[in-house]
Design a protein around this motif. Structure first.
Motif, PDB file in Angstrom:
ATOM      1  N   GLY A  58      15.285  42.990  37.161  1.00 16.16           N
ATOM      2  CA  GLY A  58      16.210  43.645  38.085  1.00 16.16           C
ATOM      3  C   GLY A  58      17.571  42.956  38.019  1.00 16.16           C
ATOM      4  N   ILE A  59      18.628  43.767  38.188  1.00 22.72           N
ATOM      5  CA  ILE A  59      19.986  43.187  38.172  1.00 22.72           C
ATOM      6  C   ILE A  59      20.381  42.808  39.595  1.00 22.72           C
ATOM      7  N   LEU A  60      20.823  41.571  39.755  1.00 20.78           N
ATOM      8  CA  LEU A  60      21.280  41.101  41.058  1.00 20.78           C
ATOM      9  C   LEU A  60      22.736  40.677  40.944  1.00 20.78           C
ATOM     10  N   LEU A  61      23.583  41.235  41.814  1.00 19.53           N
ATOM     11  CA  LEU A  61      24.970  40.766  41.900  1.00 19.53           C
ATOM     12  C   LEU A  61      25.104  40.091  43.252  1.00 19.53           C
ATOM     13  N   ASP A  62      25.057  38.761  43.261  1.00 19.59           N
ATOM     14  CA  ASP A  62      25.173  38.118  44.571  1.00 19.59           C
ATOM     15  C   ASP A  62      26.562  37.543  44.777  1.00 19.59           C
ATOM     16  N   ARG A  63      26.835  37.167  46.016  1.00 18.84           N
ATOM     17  CA  ARG A  63      28.196  36.827  46.468  1.00 18.84           C
ATOM     18  C   ARG A  63      29.126  38.023  46.202  1.00 18.84           C
ATOM     19  N   VAL A  64      28.543  39.209  46.424  1.00 15.77           N
ATOM     20  CA  VAL A  64      29.304  40.446  46.200  1.00 15.77           C
ATOM     21  C   VAL A  64      29.266  41.286  47.480  1.00 15.77           C
ATOM     22  N   LYS A  65      30.428  41.597  47.994  1.00 20.73           N
ATOM     23  CA  LYS A  65      30.521  42.343  49.248  1.00 20.73           C
ATOM     24  C   LYS A  65      30.991  43.770  48.982  1.00 20.73           C
ATOM     25  N   THR A  66      30.239  44.735  49.502  1.00 20.21           N
ATOM     26  CA  THR A  66      30.651  46.135  49.356  1.00 20.21           C
ATOM     27  C   THR A  66      31.755  46.406  50.376  1.00 20.21           C
ATOM     28  N   THR A  67      32.876  46.887  49.912  1.00 17.63           N
ATOM     29  CA  THR A  67      34.005  47.084  50.836  1.00 17.63           C
ATOM     30  C   THR A  67      34.297  48.554  51.129  1.00 17.63           C
ATOM     31  N   ALA A  68      33.827  49.446  50.264  1.00 21.19           N
ATOM     32  CA  ALA A  68      34.050  50.882  50.505  1.00 21.19           C
ATOM     33  C   ALA A  68      32.999  51.696  49.762  1.00 21.19           C
ATOM     34  N   VAL A  69      32.602  52.812  50.388  1.00 24.64           N
ATOM     35  CA  VAL A  69      31.645  53.710  49.726  1.00 24.64           C
ATOM     36  C   VAL A  69      32.230  55.110  49.751  1.00 24.64           C
ATOM     37  N   ASN A  70      32.251  55.763  48.596  1.00 25.92           N
ATOM     38  CA  ASN A  70      32.698  57.150  48.525  1.00 25.92           C
ATOM     39  C   ASN A  70      31.464  57.986  48.179  1.00 25.92           C
ATOM     40  N   THR A  71      30.861  58.603  49.212  1.00 25.03           N
ATOM     41  CA  THR A  71      29.585  59.304  48.990  1.00 25.03           C
ATOM     42  C   THR A  71      29.787  60.595  48.191  1.00 25.03           C
ATOM     43  N   ALA A  72      30.985  61.177  48.261  1.00 21.64           N
ATOM     44  CA  ALA A  72      31.235  62.406  47.499  1.00 21.64           C
ATOM     45  C   ALA A  72      31.236  62.081  46.001  1.00 21.64           C
ATOM     46  N   GLU A  73      31.814  60.931  45.669  1.00 23.39           N
ATOM     47  CA  GLU A  73      31.898  60.555  44.247  1.00 23.39           C
ATOM     48  C   GLU A  73      30.789  59.599  43.824  1.00 23.39           C
ATOM     49  N   HIS A  74      29.894  59.280  44.759  1.00 27.68           N
ATOM     50  CA  HIS A  74      28.778  58.358  44.473  1.00 27.68           C
ATOM     51  C   HIS A  74      29.282  57.031  43.904  1.00 27.68           C
ATOM     52  N   THR A  75      30.249  56.470  44.565  1.00 24.19           N
ATOM     53  CA  THR A  75      30.857  55.234  44.071  1.00 24.19           C
ATOM     54  C   THR A  75      30.996  54.211  45.193  1.00 24.19           C
ATOM     55  N   ALA A  76      30.677  52.967  44.879  1.00 27.48           N
ATOM     56  CA  ALA A  76      30.906  51.878  45.828  1.00 27.48           C
ATOM     57  C   ALA A  76      31.891  50.900  45.225  1.00 27.48           C
ATOM     58  N   VAL A  77      32.833  50.449  46.054  1.00 26.90           N
ATOM     59  CA  VAL A  77      33.773  49.423  45.589  1.00 26.90           C
ATOM     60  C   VAL A  77      33.356  48.111  46.230  1.00 26.90           C
ATOM     61  N   CYS A  78      33.245  47.066  45.398  1.00 32.48           N
ATOM     62  CA  CYS A  78      32.772  45.768  45.894  1.00 32.48           C
ATOM     63  C   CYS A  78      33.757  44.676  45.513  1.00 32.48           C
ATOM     64  N   LEU A  79      33.652  43.574  46.254  1.00 30.23           N
ATOM     65  CA  LEU A  79      34.487  42.410  45.950  1.00 30.23           C
ATOM     66  C   LEU A  79      33.572  41.259  45.557  1.00 30.23           C
ATOM     67  N   ASP A  80      33.826  40.701  44.364  1.00 32.96           N
ATOM     68  CA  ASP A  80      33.074  39.518  43.935  1.00 32.96           C
ATOM     69  C   ASP A  80      33.701  38.318  44.644  1.00 32.96           C
ATOM     70  N   LEU A  81      32.957  37.718  45.562  1.00 31.65           N
ATOM     71  CA  LEU A  81      33.529  36.661  46.395  1.00 31.65           C
ATOM     72  C   LEU A  81      33.749  35.368  45.609  1.00 31.65           C
ATOM     73  N   ARG A  82      33.092  35.254  44.451  1.00 28.90           N
ATOM     74  CA  ARG A  82      33.312  34.043  43.645  1.00 28.90           C
ATOM     75  C   ARG A  82      34.621  34.148  42.869  1.00 28.90           C
ATOM     76  N   THR A  83      34.816  35.328  42.222  1.00 38.08           N
ATOM     77  CA  THR A  83      35.977  35.459  41.319  1.00 38.08           C
ATOM     78  C   THR A  83      37.138  36.221  41.970  1.00 38.08           C
ATOM     79  N   LYS A  84      36.875  36.812  43.168  1.00 43.94           N
ATOM     80  CA  LYS A  84      37.877  37.645  43.873  1.00 43.94           C
ATOM     81  C   LYS A  84      38.212  38.921  43.091  1.00 43.94           C
ATOM     82  N   GLU A  85      37.329  39.262  42.159  1.00 46.27           N
ATOM     83  CA  GLU A  85      37.544  40.449  41.334  1.00 46.27           C
ATOM     84  C   GLU A  85      36.908  41.664  42.019  1.00 46.27           C
TER      85      GLU A  85
END
Ligand SMILES: Cc1cc2nc3c(=O)[nH]c(=O)nc-3n(C[C@H](O)[C@H](O)[C@H](O)COP(=O)(O)OP(=O)(O)OC[C@H]3O[C@@H](n4cnc5c(N)ncnc54)[C@H](O)[C@@H]3O)c2cc1C
Length: 335
Positions: A114-141
């Motif tokens: 399984g793929i795990l992305l930790d220290r990653v915070k979801t900041t926005a979800v667009n349910t129409a486009e099935h997309t989540a925008v997240c912030l990598d808290l380690r790299t700020k990317e």
């Protein structure tokens, strides 16, 4: 911006999220689990009491009774005290070190690739486009994850729930701290007039002490826990606060292809904790549903009925505990 595409995006790598991830991976599905904290270091506040239903679900999900190897002790004696009286009940409920349980479930997910992305915070979800925008808290990317199905497993204060519905779920705050182990018994110190209780739960070397009170009485929690420590002759430890869903604000789905499990769905019994069972069973029933079995909302119905029953009998349970405590006191006075 990094981008990912997956069939299932699971937000929250706690008990519910990693269990769902594991089950979906078993069926060969593409899954990404995102976790706000450092997944290997995080340690959730929890009494660790395992209801018998949770043991059964754990065995069904993981195909093993290894849960029993995680338990530091099998407490036989539970003391419930009320005002000045107390009584002891005998029970077989095991207690686990919560971090061991979370680590076990996460490892099973990771072992199934399984793929795990930790220290990653979801900041926005667009349910129409099935997309989540997240912030990598380690790299700020920033990263974008495109999904087919979104599952919120991000606990009692679920940010996903707030993003999808515009409001957070109802929860009750608890306080918990670590104290020296002064005895191998579990104690619940019930205060019916405040609709709450304090607890003492032994661990391997130390013990947890904590309290939970219903909404209206949450103000004086710290003082009541301090009094409880004094009663047991313990110094007041450093206390941490944690939310438990109130159990009366359940949401299983916000819209098509979005699902809620565990605390994020509001699935807990705020009177007795009991969330471990609901986290496991909701993950199991959602996985079954996503893989083509009984629809999740239908499969969860008996569990919702059970929670409703618990919520409606809380007052009676307090009363029953008080009566039993009083009877035990008069029995022991007669002997
Ligand atoms: C003090 C206390 C004592 C308890 N005692 C018991 C007990 O004895 N027995 C029992 O059965 N239950 C007990 N419970 C309840 C039980 O711990 C919960 O019901 C259970 O942990 C729910 O699991 P979950 O996976 O849904 O949520 P969690 O275990 O809370 O996992 C949610 C995960 O989501 C992550 N997350 C949060 N926000 C985000 C975000 N924005 N993006 C990504 N990740 C995020 C969190 O870091 C966390 O790892 C207790 C709870 C508390 C607070």
């Amino acid at each position: 911006m990094r981008t990912y595409t997956t069939d299932y995006l699971v937000i929250g790598g706690g008990l519910a999220g990693s269990t769902l991830g594991f089950l979906l991976r078993q069926a060969g599905a593409n899954v990404i689990v995102t976790e706000l904290l450092d997944a290997r270091a995080k340690s959730k506040l929890c009494g660790g009491i395992i209801a018998s239903l949770a043991t059964k679900t754990f065995e069904t999900v993981y195909g093993t009774n290894e849960l029993l190897t995680l338990q530091p002790l099998q407490c036989q004696d539970w003391t419930t005290s009320c005002f000045e009286s107390s009584y002891t009940i005998h029970t077989q409920y095991p207690i686990v070190q919560r971090k061991d349980l979370d680590d076990y479930c996460l490892k099973r997910y990771l072992d199934s690739d399984g793929i795990l992305l930790d220290r990653v915070k979801t900041t926005a979800v667009n349910t129409a486009e099935h997309t989540a925008v997240c912030l990598d808290l380690r790299t700020k990317e920033h990263l974008t994850i495109t999904y087919n199905t979104l599952v919120a497993a991000d606990g009692a204060t679920s940010l996903t729930r707030r993003m999808l519905t515009g409001r957070k779920a109802r929860f009750v705050l608890t306080l918990e701290g670590t104290v020296p182990n002064i005895g191998n018994y579990i104690e619940f110190n019930v205060m019916p007039q405040f609709n709450g209780y304090c607890w003492y739960i032994p661990r391997r070397e130390d013990a947890q002490i904590g309290c939970i009170y219903q909404y209206n009485y949450s103000q004086g929690r710290r003082e009541r826990l301090r009094n409880y420590c004094n009663r047991l002759g313990l110094d007041v430890p450093r206390l941490r606060s944690a939310p438990v869903p109130s159990g009366d604000d359940i949401l299983l789905s916000a819209q098509e292809n979005t699902w809620f499990i565990g605390d994020a769905a509001g699935l807990a019994d705020a009177f007795g904790g009991g969330g471990i069972h609901y986290a496991l069973v909701s993950a199991q029933l959602l996985a079954n549903s996503l893989l083509g079995s009984t629809p999740y909302t239908q499969a969860m119905e008996p569990h919702l009925q059970e929670l409703k029953k618990i919520a409606s009998t809380v007052d009676q349970r307090y009363l029953a505990i008080c009566i039993k405590a009083a009877l035990t006191r008069s029995d022991s006075q007669q002997n």
